[in-house]
Write a protein that holds these residues in place. Structure first.
Motif, PDB file in Angstrom:
ATOM      1  N   ALA A 181       9.746   1.885  -4.081  1.00 24.79           N
ATOM      2  CA  ALA A 181       8.423   1.287  -3.892  1.00 24.79           C
ATOM      3  C   ALA A 181       8.531  -0.108  -3.288  1.00 24.79           C
ATOM      4  CB  ALA A 181       7.678   1.230  -5.228  1.00 24.79           C
ATOM      5  N   ALA A 182       9.529  -0.878  -3.737  1.00 25.79           N
ATOM      6  CA  ALA A 182       9.724  -2.221  -3.188  1.00 25.79           C
ATOM      7  C   ALA A 182      10.076  -2.151  -1.702  1.00 25.79           C
ATOM      8  CB  ALA A 182      10.805  -2.955  -3.971  1.00 25.79           C
ATOM      9  N   ARG A 183      10.925  -1.186  -1.329  1.00 26.34           N
ATOM     10  CA  ARG A 183      11.284  -1.033   0.095  1.00 26.34           C
ATOM     11  C   ARG A 183      10.059  -0.671   0.932  1.00 26.34           C
ATOM     12  NH1 ARG A 183      15.844   1.631  -2.158  1.00 26.34           N
ATOM     13  NH2 ARG A 183      14.914   3.675  -1.724  1.00 26.34           N
ATOM     14  N   GLU A 184       9.190   0.139   0.379  1.00 29.44           N
ATOM     15  CA  GLU A 184       7.961   0.504   1.092  1.00 29.44           C
ATOM     16  C   GLU A 184       7.080  -0.718   1.312  1.00 29.44           C
ATOM     17  OE1 GLU A 184       8.218   4.921  -0.912  1.00 29.44           O
ATOM     18  OE2 GLU A 184       6.639   3.544  -1.568  1.00 29.44           O
ATOM     19  N   HIS A 185       7.066  -1.636   0.349  1.00 26.78           N
ATOM     20  CA  HIS A 185       6.279  -2.857   0.517  1.00 26.78           C
ATOM     21  C   HIS A 185       6.855  -3.744   1.610  1.00 26.78           C
ATOM     22  CE1 HIS A 185       2.806  -3.550  -2.177  1.00 26.78           C
ATOM     23  NE2 HIS A 185       3.267  -2.447  -2.745  1.00 26.78           N
ATOM     24  N   VAL A 186       8.164  -3.748   1.752  1.00 27.22           N
ATOM     25  CA  VAL A 186       8.780  -4.493   2.854  1.00 27.22           C
ATOM     26  C   VAL A 186       8.281  -3.936   4.188  1.00 27.22           C
ATOM     27  CG1 VAL A 186      10.956  -5.005   4.036  1.00 27.22           C
ATOM     28  CG2 VAL A 186      10.832  -5.128   1.534  1.00 27.22           C
ATOM     29  N   GLU A 187       8.253  -2.625   4.304  1.00 26.79           N
ATOM     30  CA  GLU A 187       7.749  -1.996   5.536  1.00 26.79           C
ATOM     31  C   GLU A 187       6.288  -2.357   5.779  1.00 26.79           C
ATOM     32  OE1 GLU A 187       8.771   2.176   6.360  1.00 26.79           O
ATOM     33  OE2 GLU A 187       9.889   2.143   4.480  1.00 26.79           O
ATOM     34  N   MET A 188       5.510  -2.392   4.716  1.00 28.72           N
ATOM     35  CA  MET A 188       4.072  -2.692   4.851  1.00 28.72           C
ATOM     36  C   MET A 188       3.847  -4.075   5.452  1.00 28.72           C
ATOM     37  SD  MET A 188       2.338  -1.438   1.300  1.00 28.72           S
ATOM     38  CE  MET A 188       3.038  -0.022   0.466  1.00 28.72           C
ATOM     39  N   VAL A 189       4.490  -5.085   4.857  1.00 30.09           N
ATOM     40  CA  VAL A 189       4.225  -6.447   5.314  1.00 30.09           C
ATOM     41  C   VAL A 189       4.758  -6.647   6.728  1.00 30.09           C
ATOM     42  CG1 VAL A 189       6.309  -7.586   4.409  1.00 30.09           C
ATOM     43  CG2 VAL A 189       4.164  -8.862   4.553  1.00 30.09           C
ATOM     44  N   GLU A 190       5.855  -5.998   7.066  1.00 29.22           N
ATOM     45  CA  GLU A 190       6.384  -6.119   8.432  1.00 29.22           C
ATOM     46  C   GLU A 190       5.454  -5.469   9.443  1.00 29.22           C
ATOM     47  OE1 GLU A 190      10.299  -4.479   8.206  1.00 29.22           O
ATOM     48  OE2 GLU A 190      11.189  -6.322   7.358  1.00 29.22           O
ATOM     49  N   ALA A 191       4.875  -4.317   9.092  1.00 26.50           N
ATOM     50  CA  ALA A 191       3.925  -3.664   9.998  1.00 26.50           C
ATOM     51  C   ALA A 191       2.667  -4.497  10.159  1.00 26.50           C
ATOM     52  CB  ALA A 191       3.573  -2.275   9.465  1.00 26.50           C
ATOM     53  N   LEU A 192       2.214  -5.113   9.063  1.00 26.56           N
ATOM     54  CA  LEU A 192       1.022  -5.963   9.136  1.00 26.56           C
ATOM     55  C   LEU A 192       1.284  -7.165  10.032  1.00 26.56           C
ATOM     56  CD1 LEU A 192      -1.868  -6.641   8.153  1.00 26.56           C
ATOM     57  CD2 LEU A 192      -0.809  -7.810   6.194  1.00 26.56           C
ATOM     58  N   GLU A 193       2.447  -7.792   9.878  1.00 25.72           N
ATOM     59  CA  GLU A 193       2.771  -8.965  10.696  1.00 25.72           C
ATOM     60  C   GLU A 193       2.843  -8.608  12.181  1.00 25.72           C
ATOM     61  OE1 GLU A 193       5.334 -11.812   7.675  1.00 25.72           O
ATOM     62  OE2 GLU A 193       6.344 -10.108   8.629  1.00 25.72           O
ATOM     63  N   LYS A 194       3.275  -7.394  12.478  1.00 29.57           N
ATOM     64  CA  LYS A 194       3.336  -6.940  13.877  1.00 29.57           C
ATOM     65  C   LYS A 194       1.989  -6.425  14.367  1.00 29.57           C
ATOM     66  CE  LYS A 194       8.179  -5.496  13.436  1.00 29.57           C
ATOM     67  NZ  LYS A 194       9.088  -4.319  13.373  1.00 29.57           N
ATOM     68  N   ARG A 195       1.022  -6.331  13.444  1.00 29.70           N
ATOM     69  CA  ARG A 195      -0.296  -5.731  13.731  1.00 29.70           C
ATOM     70  C   ARG A 195      -0.136  -4.306  14.277  1.00 29.70           C
ATOM     71  NH1 ARG A 195      -4.394  -9.659  13.463  1.00 29.70           N
ATOM     72  NH2 ARG A 195      -3.594 -11.797  13.400  1.00 29.70           N
ATOM     73  N   ASP A 196       0.845  -3.627  13.713  1.00 31.89           N
ATOM     74  CA  ASP A 196       1.106  -2.238  14.100  1.00 31.89           C
ATOM     75  C   ASP A 196       0.313  -1.338  13.159  1.00 31.89           C
ATOM     76  OD1 ASP A 196       2.097   0.302  14.624  1.00 31.89           O
ATOM     77  OD2 ASP A 196       4.172  -0.380  14.881  1.00 31.89           O
ATOM     78  N   ASP A 197      -0.922  -1.026  13.552  1.00 28.66           N
ATOM     79  CA  ASP A 197      -1.814  -0.283  12.660  1.00 28.66           C
ATOM     80  C   ASP A 197      -1.316   1.135  12.378  1.00 28.66           C
ATOM     81  OD1 ASP A 197      -2.426   0.221  15.413  1.00 28.66           O
ATOM     82  OD2 ASP A 197      -4.284   1.196  14.789  1.00 28.66           O
ATOM     83  N   VAL A 198      -0.652   1.742  13.357  1.00 26.35           N
ATOM     84  CA  VAL A 198      -0.141   3.107  13.158  1.00 26.35           C
ATOM     85  C   VAL A 198       0.981   3.098  12.116  1.00 26.35           C
ATOM     86  CG1 VAL A 198       1.021   5.053  14.254  1.00 26.35           C
ATOM     87  CG2 VAL A 198      -0.797   3.843  15.473  1.00 26.35           C
ATOM     88  N   ALA A 199       1.918   2.160  12.246  1.00 28.09           N
ATOM     89  CA  ALA A 199       3.027   2.072  11.293  1.00 28.09           C
ATOM     90  C   ALA A 199       2.519   1.703   9.900  1.00 28.09           C
ATOM     91  CB  ALA A 199       4.045   1.049  11.770  1.00 28.09           C
ATOM     92  N   LEU A 200       1.538   0.803   9.832  1.00 30.33           N
ATOM     93  CA  LEU A 200       1.002   0.391   8.537  1.00 30.33           C
ATOM     94  C   LEU A 200       0.293   1.557   7.856  1.00 30.33           C
ATOM     95  CD1 LEU A 200       0.545  -1.726   6.410  1.00 30.33           C
ATOM     96  CD2 LEU A 200      -1.424  -2.574   7.719  1.00 30.33           C
TER      97      LEU A 200
END
Length: 219
Positions: A181-200
């Motif tokens: 779950a923690a690793r998934e949160h890392v992916e979330m914040v990185e996708a948000l910072e990139k404004r990658d809506d598909v990845a988020l």
């Protein structure tokens, strides 16, 4: 003295403290799902009278954590597997939409604020402080939803998230589940910072689907 640098004192009321304490007891399973809340015993344990205790229980009932039954008092709400699955389905729809809108509408400063919360949360994860981690985890989900700019979406999300507090907490009881779950949160914040809506949207969906996988055997 520069008045602009002085922060006001934050005062916590007895009501707020009681609500948080009892909510934590429900989340951690001290008050088990389906169990009756004996007001006299709980009030004595917490050092409060029945009046503020009853007001706190009413508030928690409004969050869906307690059922107030005439003649029996408060009973910790028990969710069925179907309840949980249905609510997670709705959360997936709400959070993926919120993520897309956040990528489109949020300012750089707002996204940086989510990063600050995330970094604090990961510090708690490293220290093994699961309850504190969980609370910040939920605050991050709420923050991303708020960045959608859609108040209706955010309020609906908040109502469902409140009812799933205990369920989502127990989903991370196993160390491997918490790590994932923690690793998934890392992916979330990185996708948000990139404004990658598909990845988020993809990682939010996967995160909530994995929540179901983690809790299904234990509810």
């Amino acid at each position: 003295m520069d008045q602009q640098t002085i922060l006001p004192v934050v005062r916590h009321s007895l009501h707020d403290d009681l609500v948080e304490r009892i909510r934590d007891m429900i989340i951690e399973g001290v008050l088990e799902p389906g169990s009756r809340i004996h007001e006299g015993q709980l009030g004595k344990a917490l050092g409060v009278s029945r009046t503020p205790l009853r007001e706190a229980l009413k508030f928690l009932a409004s969050e869906g954590l307690i059922d107030l039954v005439p003649g029996r008092g408060g009973i910790v709400h028990r969710l069925s597997p179907r309840d949980v699955r249905n609510m997670l389905d709705v959360l997936i729809a709400l959070e993926t939409l919120a993520g897309r809108l956040a990528c489109l509408n949020a300012s750089d400063e707002q996204i940086a604020g989510v990063r600050v919360l995330h970094d604090r949360m990961m510090g708690l994860y490293a220290d093994g402080r699961r309850l504190e981690y969980y609370k910040l985890n939920q605050a991050i989900h709420s923050a991303v939803t708020a960045l959608s700019g859609n108040d209706c979406l955010a309020s609906t999300h908040g109502a469902i998230q409140s009812r799933l507090k205990r369920i989502r907490f127990i989903g991370n009881e196993a160390p491997a589940n918490w790590d994932a779950a923690a690793r998934e949160h890392v992916e979330m914040v990185e996708a948000l910072e990139k404004r990658d809506d598909v990845a988020l949207a993809e990682v939010l969906t996967r995160h909530l689907e994995e929540t179901w996988t983690r809790v299904r055997p234990i509810i």
